[in-house]
Each structure stands twice: as C-alpha cells, then as structure tokens.
Design a protein around this motif. Sequence first.
Motif, mmCIF file in Angstrom:
data_model
loop_
_atom_site.group_PDB
_atom_site.id
_atom_site.type_symbol
_atom_site.label_atom_id
_atom_site.label_comp_id
_atom_site.label_asym_id
_atom_site.label_seq_id
_atom_site.Cartn_x
_atom_site.Cartn_y
_atom_site.Cartn_z
ATOM 1 N N HIS A 29 0.833 -1.208 0.000
ATOM 2 C CA HIS A 29 0.000 0.000 0.000
ATOM 3 C C HIS A 29 0.868 1.259 0.000
ATOM 4 O O HIS A 29 0.550 2.243 -0.678
ATOM 5 N N LEU A 30 1.960 1.218 0.748
ATOM 6 C CA LEU A 30 2.858 2.377 0.778
ATOM 7 C C LEU A 30 3.454 2.616 -0.602
ATOM 8 O O LEU A 30 3.453 3.750 -1.099
ATOM 9 N N LYS A 31 3.931 1.571 -1.236
ATOM 10 C CA LYS A 31 4.549 1.720 -2.556
ATOM 11 C C LYS A 31 3.539 2.228 -3.591
ATOM 12 O O LYS A 31 3.872 3.075 -4.426
ATOM 13 N N LYS A 32 2.308 1.741 -3.512
ATOM 14 C CA LYS A 32 1.265 2.241 -4.415
ATOM 15 C C LYS A 32 1.013 3.723 -4.147
ATOM 16 O O LYS A 32 0.866 4.522 -5.070
ATOM 17 N N GLY A 33 0.971 4.096 -2.883
ATOM 18 C CA GLY A 33 0.794 5.503 -2.535
ATOM 19 C C GLY A 33 1.948 6.367 -3.015
ATOM 20 O O GLY A 33 1.741 7.498 -3.471
ATOM 21 N N LEU A 34 3.161 5.839 -2.945
ATOM 22 C CA LEU A 34 4.326 6.591 -3.426
ATOM 23 C C LEU A 34 4.252 6.793 -4.934
ATOM 24 O O LEU A 34 4.598 7.870 -5.439
ATOM 25 N N ASN A 35 3.758 5.793 -5.652
ATOM 26 C CA ASN A 35 3.569 5.953 -7.102
ATOM 27 C C ASN A 35 2.493 6.998 -7.399
ATOM 28 O O ASN A 35 2.643 7.806 -8.322
ATOM 29 N N GLN B 165 4.045 15.086 -10.799
ATOM 30 C CA GLN B 165 4.660 14.893 -12.115
ATOM 31 C C GLN B 165 6.131 14.459 -11.990
ATOM 32 O O GLN B 165 7.032 15.031 -12.602
ATOM 33 N N MET B 166 6.344 13.417 -11.193
ATOM 34 C CA MET B 166 7.680 12.868 -10.962
ATOM 35 C C MET B 166 7.749 11.483 -11.602
ATOM 36 O O MET B 166 6.718 10.854 -11.832
ATOM 37 N N PRO B 167 8.949 10.978 -11.834
ATOM 38 C CA PRO B 167 9.061 9.590 -12.308
ATOM 39 C C PRO B 167 8.507 8.624 -11.257
ATOM 40 O O PRO B 167 8.691 8.843 -10.056
ATOM 41 N N ASN B 168 7.835 7.554 -11.695
ATOM 42 C CA ASN B 168 7.256 6.587 -10.767
ATOM 43 C C ASN B 168 8.288 5.968 -9.832
ATOM 44 O O ASN B 168 7.971 5.578 -8.722
ATOM 45 N N TRP C 11 10.875 7.376 -8.408
ATOM 46 C CA TRP C 11 11.615 8.376 -7.623
ATOM 47 C C TRP C 11 11.976 7.860 -6.236
ATOM 48 O O TRP C 11 13.024 8.185 -5.687
ATOM 49 N N TRP C 12 11.101 7.051 -5.659
ATOM 50 C CA TRP C 12 11.282 6.624 -4.268
ATOM 51 C C TRP C 12 12.170 5.387 -4.134
ATOM 52 O O TRP C 12 12.547 5.016 -3.032
ATOM 53 N N HIS C 13 12.558 4.769 -5.254
ATOM 54 C CA HIS C 13 13.353 3.547 -5.187
ATOM 55 C C HIS C 13 14.679 3.751 -4.458
ATOM 56 O O HIS C 13 15.152 2.838 -3.781
ATOM 57 N N GLU C 14 15.250 4.931 -4.576
ATOM 58 C CA GLU C 14 16.507 5.178 -3.850
ATOM 59 C C GLU C 14 16.292 5.181 -2.335
ATOM 60 O O GLU C 14 17.242 5.033 -1.575
ATOM 61 N N TYR C 15 15.053 5.335 -1.889
ATOM 62 C CA TYR C 15 14.720 5.311 -0.458
ATOM 63 C C TYR C 15 14.116 3.974 -0.035
ATOM 64 O O TYR C 15 13.714 3.810 1.118
ATOM 65 N N GLY C 16 14.017 3.020 -0.970
ATOM 66 C CA GLY C 16 13.349 1.757 -0.699
ATOM 67 C C GLY C 16 13.862 1.033 0.540
ATOM 68 O O GLY C 16 13.086 0.410 1.268
#
Length: 87
Positions: A35-41, A48-51, A53-58
């Motif tokens: 759910h968190l990852k879906k929310g981050l997307n 208007q960011m790349p989907n 973007w949060w992978h570096e914080y995974g």
Amino acid sequence: MKKEVISMKFYKAILDSRRFHFEAYAINETLAKEHLKKGLNNHAKDYQMPNDWWHEYGNDIYVVEIEIGRPDFNSCYRDNHLILEKK
C-alpha cells in the motif's frame, strides 16, 4: 460474567523522504508495504515525478506493528513503540 477484551494488530509502513512523511496501514506487513509503494507511485503522479523516484529510499521503508484494544493498557505509542505500564 467477565467481558472478553479483543485486541487487534495491524501494521504501519513508513517512509520519510526529504520533504514528506508517508504512512500506509494494513492487516499484515506485506500489504502495508504494498500500500505504501502504491501511494508513493500516486504521489509521483501528483507531482509529475518519475514513478521510481522513491526507489533510492526503498531500503528506508520500515514497518511497525500496532496493537489496539489491549486489556492491560490504552495502546499508547511513543516513537512507534508501545508505552508499557509501570507497576
């Protein structure tokens, strides 16, 4: 007759980025993270960011277990840890 007190557990996935604090809740740890990852997307779409973007914080995503309805205390948490009653 003594009332039975039912306690419930759920899970909160958390990510703190440079600008935002994100939380997602679910009935198990895996779903909370999903759910968190879906929310981050969805956040990425809002800004208007790349989907990805949060992978570096995974690796900074963590999950805490929350218990409500504890018969011995009021389920109060401090810094994501249950405050235990002192006797």
